[in-house]
Design a protein around this motif. Structure first.
Motif, PDB file in Angstrom:
ATOM      1  N   TYR A  33       0.812  -1.207   0.000  1.00  0.00           N
ATOM      2  CA  TYR A  33       0.000   0.000   0.000  1.00  0.00           C
ATOM      3  C   TYR A  33       0.848   1.262   0.000  1.00  0.00           C
ATOM      4  O   TYR A  33       0.370   2.312  -0.390  1.00  0.00           O
ATOM      5  CB  TYR A  33      -0.944  -0.003   1.198  1.00  0.00           C
ATOM      6  N   SER A  34       2.086   1.160   0.448  1.00  0.00           N
ATOM      7  CA  SER A  34       2.959   2.333   0.450  1.00  0.00           C
ATOM      8  C   SER A  34       4.320   1.972   1.024  1.00  0.00           C
ATOM      9  O   SER A  34       4.563   0.834   1.418  1.00  0.00           O
ATOM     10  CB  SER A  34       2.343   3.452   1.282  1.00  0.00           C
ATOM     11  N   GLN A  77      -0.461   5.029   0.436  1.00  0.00           N
ATOM     12  CA  GLN A  77      -0.256   5.461  -0.947  1.00  0.00           C
ATOM     13  C   GLN A  77      -1.049   6.740  -1.246  1.00  0.00           C
ATOM     14  O   GLN A  77      -0.568   7.623  -1.935  1.00  0.00           O
ATOM     15  CB  GLN A  77      -0.671   4.346  -1.913  1.00  0.00           C
ATOM     16  N   GLU A  80       0.830   9.583   0.348  1.00  0.00           N
ATOM     17  CA  GLU A  80       2.048   9.879  -0.408  1.00  0.00           C
ATOM     18  C   GLU A  80       1.740  10.705  -1.648  1.00  0.00           C
ATOM     19  O   GLU A  80       2.497  11.594  -2.014  1.00  0.00           O
ATOM     20  CB  GLU A  80       2.740   8.586  -0.838  1.00  0.00           C
TER      21      GLU A  80
END
Length: 144
Positions: A33-34, A77, A80
């Motif tokens: 996811y990130s 995400q 970000e």
């Protein structure tokens, strides 16, 4: 660009184990996811510890950023990509020396210092505690 090999070699004691063959194992992570860079650094550290490779210190990493003028740890995400600041950071767990940092956005020096301090105190230290605790449990299970 991050070079994981340099981070791994930094912690690997080549003089003690110069002829140990490197065995490549592939780990598939289905959903990311990130925070890919901190995931890679923490995974390599955990793999080396699990393999019993002697290291001077552990590399631990986390991501921090500024979202809606608030400093956040472990960004998703969506966070970000929100247009704020994203800052992955890796440190030596014992000395707190920064070994990797990446900043892709403009940030004032005061906000940068606040973000780095939060990353070290609330992010990397928590990751270090988590890895240390689980590795101690793993070693105790091996012993008996």
């Amino acid at each position: 660009m991050l070079n994981v090999t340099n981070i791994v070699i930094y912690f690997y004691v080549y003089n003690i184990h110069p002829y140990i063959p490197i065995i490549h194992k592939y780990t598939y992570i289905q959903y990311i996811y990130s925070s890919i860079i901190p995931i890679m650094i923490n995974s390599v550290t955990l793999a080396l510890l699990h393999a019993g490779v002697f290291m001077y210190d552990m590399a631990v990493a986390c991501s921090v950023g500024i979202v809606n003028k608030e400093v956040c740890i472990d960004l998703s995400q969506v966070e970000e990509n929100s247009g704020g600041c994203y800052l992955p950071i890796a440190i030596n767990s014992r000395t707190k020396e920064i070994i990797y940092i990446q900043l892709d956005a403009r940030l004032s020096i005061n906000n940068l210092q606040e973000t780095i301090d939060l990353a070290i105190e609330s992010g990397c230290d928590v990751v270090h505690t988590y890895i240390s605790t689980h590795m101690k449990d793993f070693i105790q299970q091996l012993r008996g």
